[in-house]
Write a protein that holds these residues in place. Structure first.
Motif, PDB file in Angstrom:
ATOM      1  N   VAL A 199      -7.841  -7.136  -3.269  1.00  0.00           N
ATOM      2  CA  VAL A 199      -6.445  -7.548  -3.313  1.00  0.00           C
ATOM      3  C   VAL A 199      -5.576  -6.317  -3.095  1.00  0.00           C
ATOM      4  N   VAL A 200      -4.577  -6.454  -2.238  1.00  0.00           N
ATOM      5  CA  VAL A 200      -3.764  -5.335  -1.769  1.00  0.00           C
ATOM      6  C   VAL A 200      -2.297  -5.669  -1.955  1.00  0.00           C
ATOM      7  N   VAL A 201      -1.491  -4.658  -2.271  1.00  0.00           N
ATOM      8  CA  VAL A 201      -0.044  -4.821  -2.300  1.00  0.00           C
ATOM      9  C   VAL A 201       0.589  -3.762  -1.418  1.00  0.00           C
ATOM     10  N   GLY A 202       1.720  -4.125  -0.825  1.00  0.00           N
ATOM     11  CA  GLY A 202       2.438  -3.184   0.032  1.00  0.00           C
ATOM     12  C   GLY A 202       3.801  -3.742   0.373  1.00  0.00           C
ATOM     13  N   THR A 203       4.251  -3.431   1.602  1.00  0.00           N
ATOM     14  CA  THR A 203       5.605  -3.787   2.032  1.00  0.00           C
ATOM     15  C   THR A 203       5.556  -4.232   3.487  1.00  0.00           C
ATOM     16  N   THR A 204       6.380  -5.213   3.851  1.00  0.00           N
ATOM     17  CA  THR A 204       6.402  -5.717   5.217  1.00  0.00           C
ATOM     18  C   THR A 204       7.830  -6.053   5.644  1.00  0.00           C
ATOM     19  N   ASN A 205       8.082  -5.919   6.950  1.00  0.00           N
ATOM     20  CA  ASN A 205       9.326  -6.457   7.505  1.00  0.00           C
ATOM     21  C   ASN A 205       9.028  -7.568   8.510  1.00  0.00           C
ATOM     22  N   GLN A 206       7.883  -8.237   8.333  1.00  0.00           N
ATOM     23  CA  GLN A 206       7.518  -9.330   9.231  1.00  0.00           C
ATOM     24  C   GLN A 206       8.493 -10.497   9.113  1.00  0.00           C
ATOM     25  N   ASN A 207       9.085 -10.682   7.921  1.00  0.00           N
ATOM     26  CA  ASN A 207      10.129 -11.696   7.748  1.00  0.00           C
ATOM     27  C   ASN A 207      11.459 -11.044   8.135  1.00  0.00           C
ATOM     28  N   VAL A 208      11.773 -11.062   9.418  1.00  0.00           N
ATOM     29  CA  VAL A 208      12.806 -10.180   9.970  1.00  0.00           C
ATOM     30  C   VAL A 208      14.195 -10.450   9.400  1.00  0.00           C
ATOM     31  N   ASN A 209      14.430 -11.613   8.830  1.00  0.00           N
ATOM     32  CA  ASN A 209      15.763 -11.911   8.286  1.00  0.00           C
ATOM     33  C   ASN A 209      15.958 -11.380   6.874  1.00  0.00           C
ATOM     34  N   ASN A 210      14.888 -10.854   6.271  1.00  0.00           N
ATOM     35  CA  ASN A 210      14.956 -10.441   4.869  1.00  0.00           C
ATOM     36  C   ASN A 210      14.857  -8.939   4.668  1.00  0.00           C
ATOM     37  N   GLY A 211      15.086  -8.127   5.684  1.00  0.00           N
ATOM     38  CA  GLY A 211      14.864  -6.700   5.507  1.00  0.00           C
ATOM     39  C   GLY A 211      13.398  -6.452   5.257  1.00  0.00           C
ATOM     40  N   TYR A 212      13.060  -5.865   4.111  1.00  0.00           N
ATOM     41  CA  TYR A 212      11.657  -5.653   3.734  1.00  0.00           C
ATOM     42  C   TYR A 212      11.310  -6.543   2.546  1.00  0.00           C
ATOM     43  N   ASP A 213      10.060  -7.016   2.525  1.00  0.00           N
ATOM     44  CA  ASP A 213       9.555  -7.839   1.431  1.00  0.00           C
ATOM     45  C   ASP A 213       8.288  -7.225   0.856  1.00  0.00           C
ATOM     46  N   ILE A 214       7.983  -7.588  -0.376  1.00  0.00           N
ATOM     47  CA  ILE A 214       6.701  -7.203  -0.975  1.00  0.00           C
ATOM     48  C   ILE A 214       5.594  -7.997  -0.290  1.00  0.00           C
ATOM     49  N   ASN A 270       1.230  -6.224  13.418  1.00  0.00           N
ATOM     50  CA  ASN A 270       1.579  -6.134  14.829  1.00  0.00           C
ATOM     51  C   ASN A 270       2.501  -4.953  15.031  1.00  0.00           C
ATOM     52  N   GLU A 271       3.442  -5.067  15.964  1.00  0.00           N
ATOM     53  CA  GLU A 271       4.279  -3.906  16.288  1.00  0.00           C
ATOM     54  C   GLU A 271       5.384  -3.685  15.267  1.00  0.00           C
ATOM     55  N   LEU A 272       5.536  -4.556  14.286  1.00  0.00           N
ATOM     56  CA  LEU A 272       6.515  -4.346  13.232  1.00  0.00           C
ATOM     57  C   LEU A 272       5.890  -3.471  12.143  1.00  0.00           C
ATOM     58  N   ILE A 273       6.378  -3.534  10.925  1.00  0.00           N
ATOM     59  CA  ILE A 273       5.926  -2.623   9.866  1.00  0.00           C
ATOM     60  C   ILE A 273       5.227  -3.391   8.763  1.00  0.00           C
ATOM     61  N   GLN A 274       3.978  -3.018   8.497  1.00  0.00           N
ATOM     62  CA  GLN A 274       3.256  -3.463   7.310  1.00  0.00           C
ATOM     63  C   GLN A 274       2.551  -2.248   6.731  1.00  0.00           C
ATOM     64  N   THR A 275       2.821  -1.950   5.470  1.00  0.00           N
ATOM     65  CA  THR A 275       2.167  -0.835   4.792  1.00  0.00           C
ATOM     66  C   THR A 275       1.486  -1.352   3.537  1.00  0.00           C
ATOM     67  N   ALA A 276       0.478  -0.612   3.066  1.00  0.00           N
ATOM     68  CA  ALA A 276      -0.213  -0.953   1.819  1.00  0.00           C
ATOM     69  C   ALA A 276      -0.224   0.265   0.922  1.00  0.00           C
ATOM     70  N   SER A 277      -0.031   0.036  -0.375  1.00  0.00           N
ATOM     71  CA  SER A 277       0.080   1.142  -1.316  1.00  0.00           C
ATOM     72  C   SER A 277      -0.959   1.115  -2.425  1.00  0.00           C
ATOM     73  N   ALA A 278      -1.635  -0.025  -2.677  1.00  0.00           N
ATOM     74  CA  ALA A 278      -2.618  -0.096  -3.765  1.00  0.00           C
ATOM     75  C   ALA A 278      -3.632  -1.183  -3.466  1.00  0.00           C
ATOM     76  N   ILE A 279      -4.865  -0.974  -3.970  1.00  0.00           N
ATOM     77  CA  ILE A 279      -5.948  -1.927  -3.769  1.00  0.00           C
ATOM     78  C   ILE A 279      -6.787  -2.019  -5.030  1.00  0.00           C
ATOM     79  N   GLN A 280      -7.371  -3.177  -5.265  1.00  0.00           N
ATOM     80  CA  GLN A 280      -8.329  -3.369  -6.348  1.00  0.00           C
ATOM     81  C   GLN A 280      -9.394  -4.348  -5.881  1.00  0.00           C
ATOM     82  N   GLN A 281     -10.662  -4.044  -6.170  1.00  0.00           N
ATOM     83  CA  GLN A 281     -11.706  -5.038  -5.985  1.00  0.00           C
ATOM     84  C   GLN A 281     -11.808  -5.851  -7.266  1.00  0.00           C
ATOM     85  N   ILE A 282     -11.880  -7.180  -7.125  1.00  0.00           N
ATOM     86  CA  ILE A 282     -11.908  -8.041  -8.296  1.00  0.00           C
ATOM     87  C   ILE A 282     -13.312  -8.605  -8.493  1.00  0.00           C
TER      88      ILE A 282
END
Length: 490
Positions: free
Chosen positions: A101-116, A83-95
């Protein structure tokens, strides 16, 4: 004990070297509105490519961007998540089950700064589940890999845990993304992780950068662990200038190759190294090369021939102008064999590279040389010698607006002269429609305007034989884009 995986790779390399498969080549920019940043590419089971990164589709924030192409780089679909917050992705693999499967960073959990951020998608790009990991401070995800037990290993950085400041952070999950354990590595200064790979003994090797240890400034920080993440050895590589490790891979002989950049302590110019460490973490060789203007590499892979290929970008002036994608091949001892650049007048920066099934290479990153002048995904496919096509194409997506993709039909297809369009009731009758015929470079070769009628006749007899895209627009809205084959009369 005989290593079946390594023998299989050698046999595959031998078969490919005899040209069992034709080598596909292309350079494609996907021209979309806004800013699209590509960070990782993976060749899929159908020989196409899945690309992940993030997009700024709002005036603020970012969303995970997932894009699928066929084997020729033609886009099949593109999706956004967030949504209007921040979600980024840095790596992907097809299994193995064809999901992603994707990994990145999000601040959707607004009380925790950024999370994996960890996400799983179906083969069609539908979200299956989402997981987040982290504490009360900033935690970021950089890389992931499926492990031999069907779970996943994630590498990144944490301010929430560890020895203070920023520390290397790895997380082991089960196949559903549930955390099994986590580990931190580092000292009192800044230490951050970039990549992790599972080794043949089921332990792990981590590419990281440290300010806590080494010769001073930043140093490459390679961490070898057992299967539980406990440290077996660490190795720092670098001089008094800054040295960064972006990627590591275990080689067929049981050693490790690392790349990133090293900064000249006098001029500060970045040069990409290839470093080889033996199974105990001792340096085998350290080779530096790259453009005089500077260069950074983000990935290194052992090729089917047992050599090494590195991908990244130079910092300007050595290729098409501005920054350019770079692909480098070296011999077993790290000596430079060839280097290729791909780009145009402005900046093109590659962040991911794979050795493909046809023994070529695929690189992905971003370009701001084309289209709307902002930032677009740039995908390059080469042969085994790094050669690609001369011209850069602008990718066109079929059925760009999915909800309107059935609002018109056309016949015959293929056509040799006349084309008839049938418009559905979804299309407003109060405004004309514009028809465009685009070639495979996204260039308009024909256009016409029509009032809305049940059937519209279009004369295409002047077009040469080939594959085109037919795009229908009303006002500022793309109704749909579909493939069209023209077979000119003899």
């Amino acid at each position: 004990m005989m290593n079946f995986k390594k023998i299989s790779l050698s046999v595959l390399g031998l078969l490919l070297s005899f040209g069992v498969f034709a080598q596909v080549k292309f350079k494609i920019v996907y021209d979309d509105e806004g800013y699209d940043y590509a960070r990782s590419v993976w060749q899929t089971h159908d020989q196409g490519y899945i690309i992940v990164g993030f997009s700024n589709t709002y005036n603020y924030g970012s969303q995970v961007m997932l894009m699928k192409t066929d084997s020729m780089g033609q886009r099949k679909w593109k999706k956004h998540f967030g949504n209007e917050l921040i979600q980024t992705a840095s790596a992907i693999q097809q299994i193995e089950d064809s999901s992603y499967v994707v990994v990145g960073t999000t601040n959707q959990n607004v009380n925790n700064g950024y999370d994996i951020l960890m996400m799983k998608f179906s083969r069609e790009g539908d979200s299956l589940w989402t997981k987040t990991f982290g504490g009360e401070d900033w935690d970021t995800g950089e890389f992931l890999e499926q492990t031999a037990d069907g779970g996943f290993i994630i590498a990144g950085s944490t301010f929430s845990y560890g020895n203070g400041g920023e520390d290397v952070y790895i997380i082991k999950t089960d196949s559903e993304g549930n955390m099994e354990w986590s580990k931190t590595y580092g000292g009192p200064q800044r230490d951050y992780g970039k990549a992790i790979r599972q080794c043949d003994d089921l332990g792990y090797v981590i590419a990281a950068t440290t300010e806590s240890f080494g010769a001073g400034g930043e140093d490459m920080y390679i961490i070898r662990t057992d299967p539980n993440g406990d440290t077996v050895w660490t190795s720092t590589v670098g001089d008094i200038g800054d040295d960064r490790a972006n990627f590591v891979e275990e080689t067929q002989d049981g050693d490790f190759v690392v790349t990133g950049y090293t900064a000249d302590p006098t001029t500060g110019i970045l040069k990409p190294p290839i470093v080889k460490l033996d199974a105990n973490g001792d340096e085998v060789f350290f080779s530096i090369f790259g453009a005089a203007v500077g260069e950074e590499h983000h990935v290194v892979h052992e090729t089917h021939w047992g050599r090494y290929a590195l991908g990244g970008y130079n910092l300007g002036g050595a290729g098409g102008g501005g920054k350019d994608f770079v692909l480098v091949s070296t011999g077993l001892s790290g000596w430079w064999e060839f280097a290729r650049t791909y780009g145009d007048l402005n900046d093109e920066m590659a962040y991911s590279m794979q050795v493909t099934n046809d023994n070529g290479y695929v690189l992905v990153g971003e370009s701001n040389s084309f289209g709307d002048g902002l930032v677009n995904v740039f995908l390059v496919k080469t042969d085994s010698m790094g050669s690609s096509v001369q011209n850069i194409s602008v990718g066109v997506e079929e059925n760009q607006v999915q909800e309107f993709s059935k609002s018109f039909s056309y016949y015959p297809n293929p056509t040799s002269d006349k084309l008839f369009l049938s418009l559905s009731e979804k299309i407003s009758k109060n405004e004309n429609v514009d028809l465009s015929i685009l070639d495979l470079n996204g260039k308009q070769v024909f256009g016409s305007r029509h009032s809305v009628q049940p059937t519209i006749e279009v004369d295409l007899g002047h077009l040469s034989s080939g594959l085109y895209f037919l795009r229908l627009i009303q006002g500022s809205e793309i109704i749909g884009t579909k493939k069209l084959i023209v077979k000119a009369n003899p």
